[in-house]
Design a protein around this motif. Structure first.
Motif, short mmCIF file in Angstrom:
data_model
loop_
_atom_site.label_atom_id
_atom_site.label_comp_id
_atom_site.label_asym_id
_atom_site.label_seq_id
_atom_site.Cartn_x
_atom_site.Cartn_y
_atom_site.Cartn_z
N GLU A 158 -5.69 10.14 11.27
CA GLU A 158 -6.16 11.10 12.26
C GLU A 158 -5.48 12.44 12.00
N ILE A 159 -6.27 13.50 12.01
CA ILE A 159 -5.72 14.84 11.84
C ILE A 159 -5.04 15.27 13.14
N VAL A 160 -3.78 15.64 13.04
CA VAL A 160 -3.00 16.04 14.22
C VAL A 160 -2.98 17.56 14.37
N ALA A 175 0.84 -1.19 0.00
CA ALA A 175 0.00 0.00 0.00
C ALA A 175 0.88 1.25 0.00
N PRO A 176 0.46 2.31 -0.68
CA PRO A 176 1.25 3.54 -0.70
C PRO A 176 1.48 4.08 0.72
N ALA A 177 2.64 4.64 0.94
CA ALA A 177 2.95 5.22 2.25
C ALA A 177 2.11 6.48 2.47
N ILE A 178 1.73 6.70 3.71
CA ILE A 178 0.93 7.89 4.06
C ILE A 178 1.90 9.01 4.43
N PRO A 179 1.90 10.12 3.69
CA PRO A 179 2.80 11.24 4.05
C PRO A 179 2.35 11.92 5.33
N ASP A 180 3.26 12.70 5.91
CA ASP A 180 2.95 13.40 7.16
C ASP A 180 1.94 14.52 6.95
N PRO A 186 -5.62 27.90 -0.05
CA PRO A 186 -6.93 27.91 -0.72
C PRO A 186 -7.81 26.72 -0.33
N TYR A 187 -7.20 25.73 0.34
CA TYR A 187 -7.95 24.60 0.90
C TYR A 187 -7.20 24.12 2.12
N ILE A 188 -7.79 23.19 2.83
CA ILE A 188 -7.23 22.74 4.10
C ILE A 188 -6.05 21.80 3.85
N ARG A 189 -4.96 22.02 4.56
CA ARG A 189 -3.85 21.09 4.64
C ARG A 189 -3.59 20.81 6.11
N ALA A 190 -3.23 19.57 6.40
CA ALA A 190 -3.07 19.20 7.81
C ALA A 190 -1.95 18.18 7.96
N ARG A 191 -1.40 18.18 9.17
CA ARG A 191 -0.47 17.12 9.54
C ARG A 191 -1.30 15.94 10.02
N VAL A 192 -1.01 14.76 9.51
CA VAL A 192 -1.82 13.58 9.83
C VAL A 192 -0.92 12.45 10.29
N ARG A 193 -1.56 11.43 10.87
CA ARG A 193 -0.84 10.21 11.22
C ARG A 193 -1.76 9.02 10.94
N PRO A 194 -1.20 7.91 10.50
CA PRO A 194 -2.02 6.72 10.25
C PRO A 194 -2.64 6.21 11.55
N ALA A 195 -3.85 5.65 11.43
CA ALA A 195 -4.55 5.09 12.58
C ALA A 195 -5.09 3.72 12.20
N PRO A 196 -4.20 2.75 11.94
CA PRO A 196 -4.65 1.44 11.45
C PRO A 196 -5.49 0.70 12.48
N ASP A 197 -6.34 -0.19 11.98
CA ASP A 197 -7.17 -1.01 12.86
C ASP A 197 -6.37 -2.16 13.42
N THR A 198 -6.72 -2.58 14.63
CA THR A 198 -6.09 -3.76 15.22
C THR A 198 -6.80 -4.99 14.67
N ALA A 199 -6.00 -5.96 14.24
CA ALA A 199 -6.55 -7.15 13.59
C ALA A 199 -7.25 -8.05 14.59
N GLY A 200 -8.13 -8.86 14.09
CA GLY A 200 -8.80 -9.86 14.90
C GLY A 200 -9.04 -11.11 14.08
N ASP A 201 -8.61 -12.26 14.58
CA ASP A 201 -8.78 -13.50 13.82
C ASP A 201 -9.07 -14.67 14.76
N ASP A 202 -9.80 -14.38 15.85
CA ASP A 202 -10.12 -15.42 16.81
C ASP A 202 -11.47 -16.05 16.45
N LEU A 203 -11.93 -16.98 17.29
CA LEU A 203 -13.18 -17.68 17.01
C LEU A 203 -14.37 -16.73 16.99
#
Length: 280
Positions: A115-117, A18-23, A124-141
């Motif tokens: 997540e917007i930091v 997957a492409p890297a998420i810039p700051d 002319p439009y919004i720019r923001a510093r961001v950080r990835p907020a990946p989901d925690t995996a789940g693979d149980d019963l």
């Protein structure tokens, strides 16, 4: 912004990370639309600032941040940080179609939750510093049980919808990754849900939590559809009964006329009316 008619889950490309998420990212606020990771969604872009943002993104790295406005009834004229959710999705702009009215049609592919930091600029439009907020995996019963139950719910819901998509059903039946299944169901079956509910599914940090919340929402949706079907069936039964009774009465009247009973009935009615009169 408008939601896609036929959103789909993006197929992973073998060997392509997957492409890297810039700051930093340009931020596009969406009205009544929640974009999920791993999905491809067409959007209509009409605001002048949004058009410029997309034009600049297409000439650059094509990745932007998509967030959803909290307002569901009307888009605010001036948008501030308090007007949109701080959790959104980093997405890549894949297509661009400029229409004669200067609006755009684009297809965006959700990559990862962000997540917007910090807001860096608003013009002319919004720019923001961001950080990835990946989901925690789940693979149980429990996750596997939730997936199986959700697939069953989705099948029942699609059967009750007009013109159900067989392609969508096949995607749901063949999806074995819990995170991808969660976002597939969210983008394709939560069209009746409020922005707040869709945003809640996006913001939940655990995949198992997403599946559990989707189970609650889709169970309710199935109940509503089943109730609507029962009401429609009762109404149709009433209409059919009335039509049947009307046709039977018409047939009976025609039979009486053939037997000459219709005229006799009318003469009897006239005779009764005459007998009730008092003549000088």
């Amino acid at each position: 912004m408008s939601e896609a008619e036929q959103p789909v889950v993006a197929e992973p490309q073998p060997g392509e990370p997957a492409p890297a998420i810039p700051d930093e990212l340009a931020i596009l606020p969406l009205f009544n639309v929640v974009i999920f990771p791993l999905t491809v969604v067409p959007l209509a872009v009409g605001q002048a600032q949004s058009v410029q943002l997309i034009d600049d993104a297409v000439l650059g790295e094509r990745m932007i941040g998509l967030v959803t406005l909290k307002h569901e009834s009307e888009r605010p004229a001036t948008i501030t940080a308090d007007d949109y959710f701080q959790i959104g999705t980093a997405a890549v702009v894949h297509r661009l179609l400029r229409l004669p009215d200067s609006t755009l049609r684009v297809a965006v592919q959700g990559i990862e939750k962000i997540e917007i930091v910090e807001i860096l600029q608003t013009e002319p439009y919004i720019r923001a510093r961001v950080r990835p907020a990946p989901d925690t995996a789940g693979d149980d019963l429990e996750t596997q049980a939730l997936m199986r139950n959700l697939v069953g719910l989705a099948q029942q819901i699609l059967e009750l919808l007009p013109n159900p998509s067989q392609d969508l059903l096949n995607q749901i039946l063949n999806e074995d990754d819990p995170r991808r299944l969660a976002y597939l169901l969210a983008v394709s079956l939560l069209f009746r849900s409020s922005v707040a509910e869709r945003q809640e599914v996006l913001q939940l940090g655990g995949v198992r939590d997403k599946l559990a919340r989707l189970t609650e929402i889709l169970t309710r949706e199935l109940s509503v559809l089943q109730l609507g079907q029962r009401i429609q069936s009762q109404v149709q039964t009433g209409i059919d009964k009335s039509q049947r009774e009307y046709l039977l009465r018409e047939e009976l009247r025609a039979i009486r006329q053939e037997l000459g009973e219709g005229d006799a009935d009318e003469l009897e009615q006239l005779r009764n009316k005459l007998e009730a009169k008092v003549f000088p």
